[in-house]
Design a protein around this motif. Sequence first.
Motif, PDB file in Angstrom:
ATOM      1  N   ILE A 271      39.836  -7.257  65.473  1.00 31.58           N
ATOM      2  CA  ILE A 271      40.100  -6.254  64.434  1.00 31.58           C
ATOM      3  C   ILE A 271      39.082  -5.110  64.507  1.00 31.58           C
ATOM      4  N   GLY A 272      38.162  -5.209  65.462  1.00 34.39           N
ATOM      5  CA  GLY A 272      37.139  -4.173  65.595  1.00 34.39           C
ATOM      6  C   GLY A 272      35.859  -4.551  64.866  1.00 34.39           C
ATOM      7  N   GLY A 273      34.729  -4.097  65.404  1.00 36.30           N
ATOM      8  CA  GLY A 273      33.442  -4.370  64.751  1.00 36.30           C
ATOM      9  C   GLY A 273      32.891  -5.734  65.067  1.00 36.30           C
ATOM     10  N   HIS A 274      32.839  -6.091  66.372  1.00 37.13           N
ATOM     11  CA  HIS A 274      32.297  -7.403  66.754  1.00 37.13           C
ATOM     12  C   HIS A 274      30.900  -7.622  66.186  1.00 37.13           C
ATOM     13  N   LYS A 275      30.101  -6.564  66.195  1.00 34.27           N
ATOM     14  CA  LYS A 275      28.702  -6.725  65.787  1.00 34.27           C
ATOM     15  C   LYS A 275      28.566  -7.092  64.320  1.00 34.27           C
ATOM     16  N   TYR A 276      29.659  -6.928  63.552  1.00 34.94           N
ATOM     17  CA  TYR A 276      29.603  -7.273  62.137  1.00 34.94           C
ATOM     18  C   TYR A 276      30.103  -8.692  61.862  1.00 34.94           C
ATOM     19  N   ALA A 277      30.356  -9.479  62.912  1.00 34.20           N
ATOM     20  CA  ALA A 277      30.825 -10.861  62.717  1.00 34.20           C
ATOM     21  C   ALA A 277      29.834 -11.645  61.868  1.00 34.20           C
ATOM     22  N   GLY A 278      30.382 -12.513  60.939  1.00 41.96           N
ATOM     23  CA  GLY A 278      31.768 -12.803  60.713  1.00 41.96           C
ATOM     24  C   GLY A 278      32.531 -11.736  59.938  1.00 41.96           C
ATOM     25  N   ASN A 279      33.689 -11.403  60.491  1.00 37.96           N
ATOM     26  CA  ASN A 279      34.585 -10.426  59.899  1.00 37.96           C
ATOM     27  C   ASN A 279      35.698 -11.139  59.130  1.00 37.96           C
ATOM     28  N   VAL A 280      35.803 -10.821  57.852  1.00 40.33           N
ATOM     29  CA  VAL A 280      36.757 -11.486  56.965  1.00 40.33           C
ATOM     30  C   VAL A 280      37.584 -10.438  56.233  1.00 40.33           C
ATOM     31  N   LEU A 281      38.897 -10.612  56.231  1.00 39.67           N
ATOM     32  CA  LEU A 281      39.802  -9.726  55.516  1.00 39.67           C
ATOM     33  C   LEU A 281      40.426 -10.508  54.364  1.00 39.67           C
ATOM     34  N   VAL A 282      40.318  -9.981  53.152  1.00 36.75           N
ATOM     35  CA  VAL A 282      40.900 -10.623  51.984  1.00 36.75           C
ATOM     36  C   VAL A 282      41.998  -9.716  51.433  1.00 36.75           C
TER      37      VAL A 282
END
Length: 341
Positions: A271-282
């Motif tokens: 979803i883009g932004g690997h460096k911000y992992a963990g990436n969560v969409l609510v």
Amino acid sequence: IFSKVFSVPSFPLRNLLCKKMSSQSSTTMIAGATIALGLVGVVYILRRRRQASRKECFGCSDVACPLPDIEGLDPAQCGFDRPLEGTWEELHGSVKPLRVHLLVSSPVSAAMWAKEAHEGHTVAELLVKGVKGRKLPVTVTLYSIYDTEGAAAGSSTSSCDVLVFPHRRLLRGVTEATVPKLLEVLQAACGSASSASATPFLPPGTWAGLSAGTPGLTVSPLEGHYVFICCHKNRDGRCGYCGTLLVHEFQKQLQERKLHRQVRVLKVSHIGGHKYAGNVLVYGPNKADWYGYVRPKDISRLISEDIVGGGWVPVLWRGRLGSTAEEIAALVEQCKACGPR
């Protein structure tokens, strides 16, 4: 042999033979028990090493749980305690303005997706190509049905389901023939790609018209909340590692709070932004927020403040689906006021 031994008339000779055989049997049993204990010890040591390699400094509450999807990933480089590449200021507003998010079902486990997950998926490939060709502010992502439902009989990539947000629609039976009509609907939903005020909502009857004009396609509304977590291991190990642990912990806490029937947690591709992992969409009934740098200890707050409370968590916020650049800028200012975590 025993029949011959016990048929010997001389009792001293028989007793002597029995004693000798008993001594040999005891020696064999002791040797066997020693080998068995040694094997148990080896298994125990290997298991402890395996658990230690999976242990999270931010506390996955069940570090011994079987999570084969993170095997081979180094927690120091991919885990929650890794050195952060970005900053908290960069996190807020790091999602470009998007009008629509399409999530396409995949019968493949998230751990097995190729680096470009949509390649080889007929419908997903056509949607990605069509969106790019029309320059629509739409993103296309895969979600794994294998990881939640198992490999369904007859499941394929030529006919699949598509989740449409923020319209909250489930399109079932999408095929190659469906894609051109779906792209027309998306074009109408987005309006001009340069229009900041284009509404992502469509007039009544749009979805019914799409279904009526496409044999085999059904359209139905989506209920409840959806949590999408990037677990695209072959795209970036950080998402594969953090995402897998977050899915496990999310499902555990939702089960404990008896919310598992109202909230569906799914593994998704890049979803883009690997460096911000963990990436969560609510994605809820009234808004769809993206969060970054999410750790297991943040899940309780996301459930309480976003899913249950209907609010949002500014400190972890990346962006909001369906918002204009101006709206996102205003929300970023609210995030800055909260300061870093």
